[in-house]
Design a protein around this motif. Structure first.
Motif, PDB file in Angstrom:
ATOM      1  N   LEU A 133     -33.740 136.698  39.728  1.00 31.79           N
ATOM      2  CA  LEU A 133     -33.809 138.155  39.623  1.00 31.79           C
ATOM      3  C   LEU A 133     -32.925 138.792  40.685  1.00 31.79           C
ATOM      4  O   LEU A 133     -32.558 138.148  41.666  1.00 31.79           O
ATOM      5  N   PRO A 134     -32.623 140.087  40.527  1.00 27.69           N
ATOM      6  CA  PRO A 134     -31.963 140.803  41.623  1.00 27.69           C
ATOM      7  C   PRO A 134     -32.920 140.956  42.797  1.00 27.69           C
ATOM      8  O   PRO A 134     -34.146 140.923  42.635  1.00 27.69           O
ATOM      9  N   GLY A 135     -32.375 141.119  43.995  1.00 24.03           N
ATOM     10  CA  GLY A 135     -33.215 141.370  45.160  1.00 24.03           C
ATOM     11  C   GLY A 135     -33.949 142.694  45.025  1.00 24.03           C
ATOM     12  O   GLY A 135     -33.474 143.641  44.399  1.00 24.03           O
ATOM     13  N   PHE A 136     -35.127 142.760  45.627  1.00 23.82           N
ATOM     14  CA  PHE A 136     -35.945 143.965  45.558  1.00 23.82           C
ATOM     15  C   PHE A 136     -35.462 145.009  46.566  1.00 23.82           C
ATOM     16  O   PHE A 136     -34.868 144.678  47.594  1.00 23.82           O
ATOM     17  N   GLY A 170     -38.367 138.188  48.933  1.00 17.27           N
ATOM     18  CA  GLY A 170     -37.498 138.671  47.861  1.00 17.27           C
ATOM     19  C   GLY A 170     -36.935 140.056  48.060  1.00 17.27           C
ATOM     20  O   GLY A 170     -36.276 140.592  47.161  1.00 17.27           O
ATOM     21  N   VAL A 171     -37.148 140.675  49.230  1.00 12.56           N
ATOM     22  CA  VAL A 171     -36.611 142.013  49.506  1.00 12.56           C
ATOM     23  C   VAL A 171     -35.244 141.860  50.166  1.00 12.56           C
ATOM     24  O   VAL A 171     -35.119 141.193  51.190  1.00 12.56           O
ATOM     25  N   THR A 172     -34.222 142.467  49.584  1.00 14.34           N
ATOM     26  CA  THR A 172     -32.857 142.330  50.105  1.00 14.34           C
ATOM     27  C   THR A 172     -32.252 143.645  50.580  1.00 14.34           C
ATOM     28  O   THR A 172     -31.256 143.633  51.303  1.00 14.34           O
ATOM     29  N   THR A 201     -29.685 149.785  54.048  1.00 14.08           N
ATOM     30  CA  THR A 201     -29.064 148.585  54.575  1.00 14.08           C
ATOM     31  C   THR A 201     -29.563 147.339  53.856  1.00 14.08           C
ATOM     32  O   THR A 201     -30.688 147.313  53.341  1.00 14.08           O
ATOM     33  N   LYS A 202     -28.703 146.336  53.791  1.00 12.24           N
ATOM     34  CA  LYS A 202     -29.157 145.007  53.388  1.00 12.24           C
ATOM     35  C   LYS A 202     -29.976 144.425  54.539  1.00 12.24           C
ATOM     36  O   LYS A 202     -29.831 144.821  55.698  1.00 12.24           O
ATOM     37  N   LEU A 203     -30.802 143.471  54.228  1.00  6.23           N
ATOM     38  CA  LEU A 203     -31.650 142.873  55.251  1.00  6.23           C
ATOM     39  C   LEU A 203     -31.086 141.574  55.795  1.00  6.23           C
ATOM     40  O   LEU A 203     -31.756 140.851  56.534  1.00  6.23           O
TER      41      LEU A 203
END
Length: 465
Positions: free
Chosen positions: A123-126, A171-173, A192-194
């Motif tokens: 899946l895509p990142g959350f 899963g959080v990006t 921001t990305k994580l």
């Protein structure tokens, strides 16, 4: 980028229409009709710039990030904007998705490393639009003044943070890193990305939003005037009026109709707010305060606005929010205990589907595309964002809407859906391999990819529970 027409009807007329628009012929007591549930909101973005290059205040992160060439193969790929792909493959390079489809239909070019995810779901990142921990602090507040339009979080973002590593394991990006709610106008947050080799590489957009908190938390005895609800509303109005005047002066200068205004650090980012380059995210809950938020910020000032929290009985405004083009990012509280009926109500589902809501006739909800879900981390840890959605499902939210509320919906709400939120050629290569359905609390993340780089792999030797 989409633009939506401004709602021009008077506020109270819009509210009245919203409360009766379900139609007098409907006699359902509690359950909304299918038509209500499928209403698709037209988010009000104002006259926002159509491309990143047209932004004059906002700064966007890099479009290309150096990364290896990978071919991720998985039993199931959920692009979100498209049907699931059984036996799929996603090709990534230089931070982007370059191809995806069935493994037997997408050839893997020479030089691509195959990453076999086995029976995983890809899946895509959350995307979490309410976050306070991308910096070294657990929260950020400045309560010297009720309104702080000069305050910003971009200088505080760091990639070296344990909470971010845990978020990647959940899963959080991507996250909107905003000030806390100790003051009425906390300042400007950062999308921001994580994960990244630097905060500059991880940046999506700054400002991400203007953070406003209405009632509750900012009602404090410290600081200047405006500790109560009435004072806060007026303080916001004064500050936004100054920002609008500053914006209009720059617009006249850009048209060659006036002198160049003097730069004002305290009003600079408000200029971009009125240019609709980014939204205002409002920590607001309970019916009366959410009503005032939509009336003042969306209708009076014409700002691109979204409701953050929206808990307790605020869901009773679902149709007014829909009519106003104001989406809702619900949480961290996932339920409301109705004192009159001794009933637990799922907040996310009530916003999405609408329903009786205590009115004489049912009202519509914000629909499939008008709902996001947040953690308010560290109130709920970022890595538990998928559990927030799972609880929403347990309390009535359809699975498809819950998945969208973690991915494409918050991306659209924040205006970054051309980069993140779904698996699509040209978008950022932010992927997460799950052991199964991410709405099943028994599932876990096996691997997380941000900007085409593998940033997390689960240790297979560690116990699952």
């Amino acid at each position: 980028m989409r633009t939506s027409p401004q709602v021009s009807v008077p506020v109270w007329a819009a509210l009245a229409a919203a409360l009766v628009s379900a139609g007098a012929a409907q006699q359902h007591e509690l359950a909304p009709t299918a038509a209500h549930a499928e209403l698709s909101i037209q988010i009000y973005y104002g006259k926002r710039p159509r491309t990143e290059a047209e932004h004059k205040v906002a700064v966007w992160g890099p479009l290309k990030v150096p990364s290896p060439a990978y071919a991720f193969r998985a039993a199931r790929v959920l692009p979100i904007e498209g049907d699931p792909i059984e036996g799929g493959v996603v090709l990534t390079r230089d931070g982007d998705i370059v191809a995806l489809g069935r493994a037997d239909e997408v050839p893997i070019p020479d030089g691509y490393e195959v990453v076999d995810c086995g029976d995983a779901w890809l899946l895509p990142g959350f995307v979490d639009l309410h976050n306070h921990v991308a910096g070294g602090s657990g929260d950020i507040n400045d309560t010297v003044h009720p309104t702080n339009p000069e305050f910003r979080t971009v200088d505080l973002v760091t990639m070296d943070h344990r909470s971010l590593r845990l978020a990647l394991a959940g899963g959080v990006t991507s996250a909107l890193f905003i000030p806390g709610s100790g003051s009425n106008m906390g300042g400007f947050g950062t999308l921001t990305k994580l994960a990244g080799r630097s905060p500059e590489e991880a940046l999506i957009r700054f400002p991400g939003s203007l953070k406003i908190a209405q009632a509750g938390n900012p009602e404090r005895g410290s600081g200047d005037l405006g500790a109560g609800a009435i004072g806060m509303n007026q303080g916001l109005r004064f500050t936004l009026e100054r920002g609008r005047e500053y914006y209009e002066a720059w617009e006249r200068f850009d048209r060659g109709e006036g002198p160049e205004p003097e730069y004002r650090a305290d009003l600079h980012y408000l200029r971009g707010l009125f240019r609709h380059e980014y939204p205002v995210s409002v920590h607001t809950q309970i019916y009366q305060v959410v009503l005032q938020t939509i009336r003042q910020l969306r209708h009076e000032f014409g700002l691109w606005t979204f409701i953050d929290h929206g808990t307790f009985d605020a869901y009773r405004l679902s149709n007014f929010a829909h009519a106003s083009g104001v989406p809702v990012v619900a949480g961290p509280r996932t339920y409301y205990f109705h004192p009159d009926h001794a009933q637990f109500i799922g907040v996310a589902n009530a916003w999405y589907a609408g329903g009786q809501h205590g009115w004489r006739t049912p009202v519509g909800g914000v629909g499939r595309d008008g709902l996001g879900i947040n953690t308010d981390s560290p109130v709920v840890p970022q890595e538990q964002l998928f559990l927030q959605a799972a609880m929403g499902v347990r309390l009535g939210l359809p699975d498809e809407v819950a998945i969208r509320a973690l991915t494409i919906n918050p991306a659209r709400i924040a205006g970054i859906d051309h980069r993140v939120g779904s698996l699509k050629v040209g978008k950022d290569a932010d992927l997460v391999a799950w052991s199964g359905d991410p709405l099943d609390p028994r599932s876990h993340v096996r691997m997380t990819v941000v900007n085409g780089r593998i940033v997390y792999r689960r240790n297979p030797d560690r116990p699952l529970f």
